[in-house]
Design an enzyme around this catalytic site. Structure first.
Site, PDB file in Angstrom:
ATOM      1  N   ARG A  39      40.673 -85.066  19.572  1.00 33.35           N
ATOM      2  CA  ARG A  39      41.783 -84.217  18.251  1.00 33.35           C
ATOM      3  C   ARG A  39      41.829 -84.733  16.923  1.00 33.35           C
ATOM      4  O   ARG A  39      41.813 -84.928  15.918  1.00 33.35           O
ATOM      5  CB  ARG A  39      43.455 -85.103  19.093  1.00 33.35           C
ATOM      6  CG  ARG A  39      43.865 -83.765  19.892  1.00 33.35           C
ATOM      7  CD  ARG A  39      44.471 -84.203  20.746  1.00 33.35           C
ATOM      8  NE  ARG A  39      45.787 -83.030  21.781  1.00 33.35           N
ATOM      9  CZ  ARG A  39      46.537 -83.423  22.530  1.00 33.35           C
ATOM     10  NH1 ARG A  39      46.937 -84.340  22.376  1.00 33.35           N
ATOM     11  NH2 ARG A  39      47.062 -82.059  22.501  1.00 33.35           N
ATOM     12  N   LYS A 197      50.013 -72.273  40.005  1.00 37.63           N
ATOM     13  CA  LYS A 197      51.056 -71.545  40.950  1.00 37.63           C
ATOM     14  C   LYS A 197      51.598 -70.170  39.068  1.00 37.63           C
ATOM     15  O   LYS A 197      52.042 -70.020  38.263  1.00 37.63           O
ATOM     16  CB  LYS A 197      52.700 -71.954  40.250  1.00 37.63           C
ATOM     17  CG  LYS A 197      52.696 -73.245  41.121  1.00 37.63           C
ATOM     18  CD  LYS A 197      54.150 -73.751  41.138  1.00 37.63           C
ATOM     19  CE  LYS A 197      54.315 -75.016  42.669  1.00 37.63           C
ATOM     20  NZ  LYS A 197      55.199 -75.607  41.906  1.00 37.63           N
ATOM     21  N   GLY A 354      44.780 -77.238  29.568  1.00 32.39           N
ATOM     22  CA  GLY A 354      44.344 -78.409  30.317  1.00 32.39           C
ATOM     23  C   GLY A 354      43.063 -78.815  31.400  1.00 32.39           C
ATOM     24  O   GLY A 354      41.775 -78.884  31.025  1.00 32.39           O
ATOM     25  N   GLY A 377      50.428 -76.177  25.644  1.00 33.60           N
ATOM     26  CA  GLY A 377      51.304 -75.402  25.806  1.00 33.60           C
ATOM     27  C   GLY A 377      51.398 -74.025  24.716  1.00 33.60           C
ATOM     28  O   GLY A 377      51.973 -73.287  24.505  1.00 33.60           O
TER      29      GLY A 377
HETATM   30  P1  ADP Z   1      45.821 -74.958  32.917  1.00 28.53           P
HETATM   31  O1  ADP Z   1      45.997 -76.134  32.908  1.00 28.53           O
HETATM   32  O2  ADP Z   1      44.689 -74.577  32.299  1.00 28.53           O
HETATM   33  O3  ADP Z   1      46.880 -74.196  32.757  1.00 28.53           O
HETATM   34  P2  ADP Z   1      46.631 -75.264  35.552  1.00 28.53           P
HETATM   35  O4  ADP Z   1      47.214 -76.220  35.811  1.00 28.53           O
HETATM   36  O5  ADP Z   1      47.869 -73.735  36.097  1.00 28.53           O
HETATM   37  O6  ADP Z   1      45.841 -74.883  34.731  1.00 28.53           O
HETATM   38  O7  ADP Z   1      45.786 -75.155  37.300  1.00 28.53           O
HETATM   39  C1  ADP Z   1      45.310 -76.141  37.266  1.00 28.53           C
HETATM   40  C2  ADP Z   1      45.432 -76.424  39.161  1.00 28.53           C
HETATM   41  O8  ADP Z   1      45.781 -75.577  39.672  1.00 28.53           O
HETATM   42  C3  ADP Z   1      44.493 -77.368  39.127  1.00 28.53           C
HETATM   43  O9  ADP Z   1      45.050 -78.902  39.387  1.00 28.53           O
HETATM   44  C4  ADP Z   1      43.467 -76.874  40.511  1.00 28.53           C
HETATM   45  O10 ADP Z   1      43.104 -77.762  41.629  1.00 28.53           O
HETATM   46  C5  ADP Z   1      44.864 -75.633  40.779  1.00 28.53           C
HETATM   47  N1  ADP Z   1      44.010 -74.511  41.997  1.00 28.53           N
HETATM   48  C6  ADP Z   1      43.348 -73.911  41.668  1.00 28.53           C
HETATM   49  N2  ADP Z   1      43.654 -73.426  43.280  1.00 28.53           N
HETATM   50  C7  ADP Z   1      44.353 -73.721  44.001  1.00 28.53           C
HETATM   51  C8  ADP Z   1      43.944 -73.163  45.489  1.00 28.53           C
HETATM   52  N3  ADP Z   1      43.911 -72.224  45.574  1.00 28.53           N
HETATM   53  N4  ADP Z   1      45.161 -74.243  45.985  1.00 28.53           N
HETATM   54  C9  ADP Z   1      45.407 -75.150  45.940  1.00 28.53           C
HETATM   55  N5  ADP Z   1      45.540 -75.528  44.164  1.00 28.53           N
HETATM   56  C10 ADP Z   1      45.018 -74.790  43.345  1.00 28.53           C
HETATM   57 MG    MG Z   2      47.888 -77.759  34.490  1.00 24.86          MG
END
Ligand code: ADP
Ligand code: MG
Length: 397
Positions: A39, A197, A354, A377
């Site tokens: 950053r 999720k 992230g 965010g």
């Molecule tokens: P970002 O931070 O890039 O927006 P998210 O926080 O939504 O991404 O998701 C990342 C998380 O999703 C990671 O910790 C990863 O381990 C988890 N993840 C991805 N695929 C699966 C899966 N099939 N089962 C459980 N967790 C998962």
């Molecule tokens: Mg995340």
């Protein structure tokens, strides 16, 4: 080309003028050391350009969540030394107490870091009194912190109405990249949405189906979509109460002419740990005691072929539980395909989030993407199609 927002190209002569520059200095600290200076580095273009043109540069930033209560732990005084190292120039710390007198002694080309904006409770409330207090210190305002632009705070939004306001270089680069990816993209456009999720990304999915030609769903959230289609996902992470919503999204995609890609082969395990016994199976062959932890190799190859037909890619969320080997395989493979297509010049690729940034760097692919946003965010709100108040305030009338 004239941009829809004002940039440093529009700011005019800044020689001897006091310019308030909103930056993101919210870096991770451990034992007084900055553990990741990404950053800080992102601010250099704007701060150096203004200082070189003779401005008195006053950097405004928040640090942590003091909620209006000043403390040494959340003081930006600790950032001054590391920031000097990154900028390669002296930086002066300016406390709120006596700030006007301190600023009056600064010379053209000098750089100051004002104390944590959130030491004022009114910062996060966009309180006009706090806006006025900040505005009194400067003559011009530059917002260079896209990552804070989804908040209408005094230093991110209010100030843009109190002083002539411009986007800094990092903000400009981010807005240009996002415009290329979802504003006015070259079609066909693919979106990868993965992660844990569905519930955290419902608005993203709803917005994207109306915008993109291919929606690639991976990660844990794909399980909810598979369940909606009648697949038994065993012990996989799955939000069974959202299968109805998943169906609505699939219907909306259908109506909008957006092709949704769900995995048809997957990598499963009975235990979630590094290198457990795994099987690669068709989605209809997941056993009751198994978890889907990654997209399978056949699906990944097909997704690579989809990307080869596309001109634009926007990516948020890993395809699997990439932190744990070997469930990084699909994410790494598709990220490398996207990186190669970008290098060849056939794809504009923009990614953010992230965990996504971590996953792309783990794949060694981040550098080859057209743009990787570290904004978290703000990036997600932009993917949801929302207007970001800090950006809206910079638009030309
Ligand atoms: P970002 O931070 O890039 O927006 P998210 O926080 O939504 O991404 O998701 C990342 C998380 O999703 C990671 O910790 C990863 O381990 C988890 N993840 C991805 N695929 C699966 C899966 N099939 N089962 C459980 N967790 C998962
Ligand atoms: Mg995340």
């Amino acid at each position: 080309m004239t941009k829809s927002f004002r940039t440093l190209d529009d700011i005019g002569d800044v020689q001897g003028r006091r310019v308030l520059v909103r930056e993101d200095l919210n870096v991770p600290l451990a034992d007084g050391r900055v553990t990741d200076d990404t950053r800080l580095r992102a601010t250099v273009a704007t701060v150096a350009e203004l200082a070189d043109q003779g401005a008195i540069v006053l950097v405004l930033a928040h640090f942590g969540r003091p909620k209006g209560v000043p403390s040494a732990e959340l003081s930006l005084a600790q950032i001054v030394k590391p920031y000097e190292a990154v900028l390669g120039r002296p930086v002066r710390y300016v406390d709120w107490e006596g700030a006007a007198d301190a600023v009056a002694t600064m010379q053209p080309g000098d750089i100051g870091v004002l104390e944590n904006t959130r030491f004022f409770g009114g910062e996060e409330k966009n309180d006009p009194a706090v806006v006025a207090r900040f505005a009194a210190l400067g003559e011009l305002y530059v917002n260079d912190a896209f990552s804070a632009a989804h908040r209408a705070h005094a230093s991110t939004e209010g100030l843009a109405h109190a002083l002539p306001a411009f986007a800094g270089r990092a903000m400009e680069a981010e807005l240009d990249a996002l415009e290329k990816a979802l504003g006015k993209p070259e079609h066909p456009v693919a979106a990868v949405v993965g992660g844990a999720k569905v519930s955290t990304k419902l608005d993203v999915l709803k917005h994207l189906v109306a915008k993109v030609d291919h929606l690639i769903i991976g990660g844990g959230m794909a399980n909810t979509f598979l369940a909606a289609r009648g697949v038994d996902v065993g012990k996989s992470l799955c939000e069974h109460d959202l299968t109805g919503t998943a169906e609505e999204i699939l219907d909306a995609a259908d109506k909008a002419g957006c092709t949704v890609h769900l995995p048809y082969d997957v990598v499963v395990a009975k235990e979630f740990r590094a290198n457990p016994p795994t099987r690669t199976v068709n989605v209809h062959e997941v056993a009751a005691d198994e978890m889907i932890l990654d997209v399978g190799p056949a699906a990944v190859e097909a997704l690579g072929d989809v990307l080869k037909t596309c001109r634009t890619l926007v990516w948020n969320g890993p395809l699997g539980a990439f932190e744990t080997a070997p469930f990084d395989t699909a994410t790494v493979a598709l990220a490398r395909t996207a990186a190669a297509l970008t290098k060849e010049g056939s794809l504009v690729s923009v990614a953010g989030g992230g965990d996504t940034v971590a996953a792309l760097n783990h794949a060694g692919a981040g550098e080859s993407f057209t743009f990787v946003s570290t904004a978290g965010g703000a990036f997600l709100e932009w993917m949801e199609g929302r207007e970001l108040p800090g950006v809206a305030a910079l638009l030309r009338d």
